[in-house]
Enzyme design. Sequence first.
Site, PDB file in Angstrom:
ATOM      1  N   ARG A  94       3.408  -3.098  -3.276  1.00 49.49           N
ATOM      2  CA  ARG A  94       2.371  -2.130  -2.889  1.00 49.49           C
ATOM      3  C   ARG A  94       2.177  -1.111  -4.012  1.00 49.49           C
ATOM      4  O   ARG A  94       1.053  -0.722  -4.333  1.00 49.49           O
ATOM      5  CB  ARG A  94       2.767  -1.426  -1.579  1.00 49.49           C
ATOM      6  CG  ARG A  94       1.802  -0.311  -1.199  1.00 49.49           C
ATOM      7  CD  ARG A  94       2.153   0.323   0.149  1.00 49.49           C
ATOM      8  NE  ARG A  94       1.226   1.403   0.466  1.00 49.49           N
ATOM      9  CZ  ARG A  94       1.236   2.092   1.604  1.00 49.49           C
ATOM     10  NH1 ARG A  94       2.126   1.812   2.538  1.00 49.49           N
ATOM     11  NH2 ARG A  94       0.369   3.073   1.821  1.00 49.49           N
ATOM     12  N   ASP A 171      -4.080   0.069  13.813  1.00 48.90           N
ATOM     13  CA  ASP A 171      -3.772   1.290  14.571  1.00 48.90           C
ATOM     14  C   ASP A 171      -4.574   2.501  14.107  1.00 48.90           C
ATOM     15  O   ASP A 171      -4.400   3.595  14.637  1.00 48.90           O
ATOM     16  CB  ASP A 171      -2.273   1.596  14.500  1.00 48.90           C
ATOM     17  CG  ASP A 171      -1.821   1.918  13.085  1.00 48.90           C
ATOM     18  OD1 ASP A 171      -2.666   2.010  12.171  1.00 48.90           O
ATOM     19  OD2 ASP A 171      -0.607   2.103  12.889  1.00 48.90           O
ATOM     20  N   HIS A 201     -10.752  -1.206   8.828  1.00 46.75           N
ATOM     21  CA  HIS A 201     -10.736  -0.074   7.877  1.00 46.75           C
ATOM     22  C   HIS A 201     -12.143   0.188   7.322  1.00 46.75           C
ATOM     23  O   HIS A 201     -12.296   0.559   6.150  1.00 46.75           O
ATOM     24  CB  HIS A 201      -9.731  -0.326   6.729  1.00 46.75           C
ATOM     25  CG  HIS A 201      -8.303  -0.288   7.187  1.00 46.75           C
ATOM     26  ND1 HIS A 201      -7.228  -0.451   6.339  1.00 46.75           N
ATOM     27  CD2 HIS A 201      -7.756  -0.104   8.419  1.00 46.75           C
ATOM     28  CE1 HIS A 201      -6.100  -0.365   7.011  1.00 46.75           C
ATOM     29  NE2 HIS A 201      -6.376  -0.162   8.279  1.00 46.75           N
ATOM     30  N   TYR A 268     -10.967   5.422   6.625  1.00 45.03           N
ATOM     31  CA  TYR A 268     -10.840   4.561   5.440  1.00 45.03           C
ATOM     32  C   TYR A 268     -12.133   4.452   4.633  1.00 45.03           C
ATOM     33  O   TYR A 268     -12.110   3.998   3.489  1.00 45.03           O
ATOM     34  CB  TYR A 268     -10.359   3.162   5.843  1.00 45.03           C
ATOM     35  CG  TYR A 268      -8.846   3.068   5.894  1.00 45.03           C
ATOM     36  CD1 TYR A 268      -8.115   2.763   4.755  1.00 45.03           C
ATOM     37  CD2 TYR A 268      -8.152   3.309   7.073  1.00 45.03           C
ATOM     38  CE1 TYR A 268      -6.734   2.694   4.788  1.00 45.03           C
ATOM     39  CE2 TYR A 268      -6.768   3.237   7.120  1.00 45.03           C
ATOM     40  CZ  TYR A 268      -6.062   2.927   5.970  1.00 45.03           C
ATOM     41  OH  TYR A 268      -4.693   2.863   5.989  1.00 45.03           O
ATOM     42  N   ARG A 288       0.950   6.513  -2.836  1.00 43.61           N
ATOM     43  CA  ARG A 288       1.379   6.480  -1.433  1.00 43.61           C
ATOM     44  C   ARG A 288       2.630   5.597  -1.238  1.00 43.61           C
ATOM     45  O   ARG A 288       3.501   5.945  -0.450  1.00 43.61           O
ATOM     46  CB  ARG A 288       0.211   5.975  -0.565  1.00 43.61           C
ATOM     47  CG  ARG A 288       0.496   5.911   0.915  1.00 43.61           C
ATOM     48  CD  ARG A 288       0.724   7.276   1.553  1.00 43.61           C
ATOM     49  NE  ARG A 288       1.307   7.117   2.875  1.00 43.61           N
ATOM     50  CZ  ARG A 288       2.079   8.012   3.488  1.00 43.61           C
ATOM     51  NH1 ARG A 288       2.323   9.181   2.932  1.00 43.61           N
ATOM     52  NH2 ARG A 288       2.570   7.760   4.680  1.00 43.61           N
TER      53      ARG A 288
HETATM   54  P1  NAD Z   1       8.125  -3.061   5.232  1.00 45.77           P
HETATM   55  O1  NAD Z   1       8.140  -3.615   3.855  1.00 45.77           O
HETATM   56  O2  NAD Z   1       9.026  -1.951   5.587  1.00 45.77           O
HETATM   57  O3  NAD Z   1       8.428  -4.238   6.283  1.00 45.77           O
HETATM   58  C1  NAD Z   1       7.973  -5.529   6.165  1.00 45.77           C
HETATM   59  C2  NAD Z   1       9.082  -6.514   6.474  1.00 45.77           C
HETATM   60  O4  NAD Z   1       8.548  -7.836   6.365  1.00 45.77           O
HETATM   61  C3  NAD Z   1      10.267  -6.455   5.506  1.00 45.77           C
HETATM   62  O5  NAD Z   1      11.473  -6.366   6.213  1.00 45.77           O
HETATM   63  C4  NAD Z   1      10.186  -7.762   4.739  1.00 45.77           C
HETATM   64  O6  NAD Z   1      11.443  -8.291   4.368  1.00 45.77           O
HETATM   65  C5  NAD Z   1       9.504  -8.668   5.735  1.00 45.77           C
HETATM   66  N1  NAD Z   1       8.795  -9.795   5.149  1.00 45.77           N
HETATM   67  C6  NAD Z   1       8.019  -9.818   4.039  1.00 45.77           C
HETATM   68  N2  NAD Z   1       7.495 -11.038   3.857  1.00 45.77           N
HETATM   69  C7  NAD Z   1       7.949 -11.813   4.874  1.00 45.77           C
HETATM   70  C8  NAD Z   1       7.745 -13.169   5.237  1.00 45.77           C
HETATM   71  N3  NAD Z   1       6.964 -13.968   4.507  1.00 45.77           N
HETATM   72  N4  NAD Z   1       8.365 -13.636   6.340  1.00 45.77           N
HETATM   73  C9  NAD Z   1       9.140 -12.831   7.080  1.00 45.77           C
HETATM   74  N5  NAD Z   1       9.369 -11.530   6.799  1.00 45.77           N
HETATM   75  C10 NAD Z   1       8.778 -11.031   5.705  1.00 45.77           C
HETATM   76  O7  NAD Z   1       6.612  -2.654   5.515  1.00 45.77           O
HETATM   77  P2  NAD Z   1       6.012  -1.603   6.562  1.00 45.77           P
HETATM   78  O8  NAD Z   1       5.562  -0.402   5.824  1.00 45.77           O
HETATM   79  O9  NAD Z   1       6.923  -1.417   7.708  1.00 45.77           O
HETATM   80  O10 NAD Z   1       4.698  -2.365   7.031  1.00 45.77           O
HETATM   81  C11 NAD Z   1       4.755  -3.635   7.618  1.00 45.77           C
HETATM   82  C12 NAD Z   1       3.401  -4.246   7.709  1.00 45.77           C
HETATM   83  O11 NAD Z   1       2.635  -3.628   8.724  1.00 45.77           O
HETATM   84  C13 NAD Z   1       2.560  -4.115   6.442  1.00 45.77           C
HETATM   85  O12 NAD Z   1       1.782  -5.275   6.277  1.00 45.77           O
HETATM   86  C14 NAD Z   1       1.660  -2.950   6.756  1.00 45.77           C
HETATM   87  O13 NAD Z   1       0.511  -2.953   5.958  1.00 45.77           O
HETATM   88  C15 NAD Z   1       1.372  -3.271   8.185  1.00 45.77           C
HETATM   89  N6  NAD Z   1       0.780  -2.203   9.006  1.00 45.77           N
HETATM   90  C16 NAD Z   1      -0.422  -2.476   9.543  1.00 45.77           C
HETATM   91  C17 NAD Z   1      -1.033  -1.570  10.345  1.00 45.77           C
HETATM   92  C18 NAD Z   1      -2.376  -1.895  10.873  1.00 45.77           C
HETATM   93  O14 NAD Z   1      -3.109  -1.006  11.245  1.00 45.77           O
HETATM   94  N7  NAD Z   1      -2.778  -3.167  10.915  1.00 45.77           N
HETATM   95  C19 NAD Z   1      -0.417  -0.358  10.634  1.00 45.77           C
HETATM   96  C20 NAD Z   1       0.826  -0.100  10.076  1.00 45.77           C
HETATM   97  C21 NAD Z   1       1.433  -1.056   9.268  1.00 45.77           C
HETATM   98  C1  G6P Z   2      -2.743   3.152   9.038  1.00 44.97           C
HETATM   99  C2  G6P Z   2      -3.524   1.872   8.907  1.00 44.97           C
HETATM  100  C3  G6P Z   2      -2.619   0.752   8.451  1.00 44.97           C
HETATM  101  C4  G6P Z   2      -1.903   1.115   7.177  1.00 44.97           C
HETATM  102  C5  G6P Z   2      -1.177   2.411   7.376  1.00 44.97           C
HETATM  103  C6  G6P Z   2      -0.621   2.885   6.051  1.00 44.97           C
HETATM  104  O1  G6P Z   2      -1.834   3.081  10.071  1.00 44.97           O
HETATM  105  O2  G6P Z   2      -4.129   1.485  10.099  1.00 44.97           O
HETATM  106  O3  G6P Z   2      -3.377  -0.410   8.300  1.00 44.97           O
HETATM  107  O4  G6P Z   2      -0.978   0.123   6.826  1.00 44.97           O
HETATM  108  O5  G6P Z   2      -2.046   3.402   7.847  1.00 44.97           O
HETATM  109  O6  G6P Z   2       0.207   3.967   6.295  1.00 44.97           O
HETATM  110  P1  G6P Z   2       1.282   4.418   5.239  1.00 44.97           P
HETATM  111  O7  G6P Z   2       1.937   5.542   5.941  1.00 44.97           O
HETATM  112  O8  G6P Z   2       2.162   3.210   5.013  1.00 44.97           O
HETATM  113  O9  G6P Z   2       0.537   4.797   4.020  1.00 44.97           O
HETATM  114 MN    MN Z   3      -4.936  -0.625   9.823  1.00 47.33          MN
END
Ligand code: NAD
Ligand code: G6P
Ligand code: MN
Length: 445
Positions: A94, A171, A201, A268, A288
């Site tokens: 990232r 979210d 977004h 976004y 970030r």
């Molecule tokens: P993070 O790196 O802390 O956690 C991700 C986990 O996934 C790690 O433990 C990693 O080892 C594991 N991982 C990576 N590739 C993998 C694979 N191919 N198979 C199995 N496990 C795997 O990240 P985070 O900050 O906790 O965020 C997690 C995800 O959630 C990110 O994609 C983030 O963008 C997403 N997210 C999305 C939203 C949304 O609105 N859609 C909101 C918040 C977070």
């Molecule tokens: C919001 C968005 C997610 C994004 C996150 C990033 O929750 O909906 O899609 O992954 O923000 O937040 P962060 O705290 O990781 O910058």
């Molecule tokens: Mn999102």
Amino acid sequence: MLEKKSVVIAGGGSTYTAGIVMMLINNQDKFPLKSLKFYDNDFERQKVVADACEIIIRERAPEIEFVATTDPEVAFKDVDFVMAHIRQGGLKMREMDEKIPMKYDVVGQETCGPGGIAYGMRSITGVVELIDYMEEYSPNAWMLNYSNPASIVAEATRVMRPNAKIINICDMPVAIKQGMADIVGLKSGNDIVDRYYGLNHYGWWTEILDKDGNDLMPKLKEHVKEYGYGPDTSGNDNPLLMEQSWMDTFTKAKDIYAVDPDTLPNTYLKYYLYPDYVVKHTDPNHTRANEVMENREKNVFTECRNITSKGTAEDTTLEAGEHAEFIVQLAGALSYNTHERMLLIVENNGAIANIENDAMVEVPCIVSKRGYEPLAMGKIPTFQKGMIEQQVSVEKLVVQAYMEKSYQKLWKALTLSATVPSAGVAKLILDDLQEANKEYWPELS
Ligand code: NAD
Ligand code: G6P
Ligand code: MN
């Protein structure tokens, strides 16, 4: 008595996992669990979260069977839901996504612009792999996917796994709706009934009502015009607003709103409408990703290790927030036929009347045991239509580039992004991103 369900959290080592576990435990009356499994491809990382969650479950809901594994068969067998939030390449990648575009004075962001495109090229592989595990070991299960960039992932799974039972979610609207509720004095974003259209977004609200049908738009517009979604001087306890960078994003909604005062925007949109401002206000050496590693990641992992070393979670600071609430609510709606109205990322098929049918759009849907039914949002104005068509094309080109292993198409995708000033700059960024992503992207030619 509600039938008990089994859930696997894919990305067990995520910074969000513990929050979801807290939410699941607090919701045993509404969404009772038989078993909860964690799956990750990084054993050590997941173990830190899993050891703590095992203690939490033992203390608060010992009837739930718990297992953490890196074996896909153990993880995906006999589950009703896969709650997925993987981050292919981790926060280190990232950081690259954010810093490389910034070298060329272009927005460096997790899900928007070149960074989001690079992340998309990594994520598709991981999410499609999860779908294949689910279809092999639990063909009737639903995957509820948070893994980003959700719009590119959604387009990829639409094309590559058209029959998969996957629902992509975000979210951000949930958090903004909580902000709106705070502004108008309602308790929860769930007290709001909205009309919204766009991409992930990348969307706009056209109507905000309370449950009695009263129009909240005038009051909200008055506030957003002055303060964006940020608090007025009276303060606001939305957890996202605790961090200055999020506070800035919520406040900047004021300037997005000014462009189209008929609607209320997703935060976004600032990356597409004010990219010059964003670049100016980003430290190219501390983005970030660095903040997340220094704050959320550090806090969650420190607290998990504390729980494990003390052997109890009695006084834990781990909390369940709106992010966790939304995914658990969605699983409940699918399980117990609640017909709740939720914003989901789904194939358009006419929900936005004047946008192509096969775009993956974010619109309100009614969720029941049968799945989801998108609500018709009608025709949208020229400004939003133009923006959406441009961004949909970016997302489609990324997926085509991935499938065809095409450098040319990925260059076009970057060039078409409203965050990138020219094909020349797009190429410079692409070449750097490709080098940094050697381990993760398909080899392009
Ligand atoms: P993070 O790196 O802390 O956690 C991700 C986990 O996934 C790690 O433990 C990693 O080892 C594991 N991982 C990576 N590739 C993998 C694979 N191919 N198979 C199995 N496990 C795997 O990240 P985070 O900050 O906790 O965020 C997690 C995800 O959630 C990110 O994609 C983030 O963008 C997403 N997210 C999305 C939203 C949304 O609105 N859609 C909101 C918040 C977070
Ligand atoms: C919001 C968005 C997610 C994004 C996150 C990033 O929750 O909906 O899609 O992954 O923000 O937040 P962060 O705290 O990781 O910058
Ligand atoms: Mn999102």
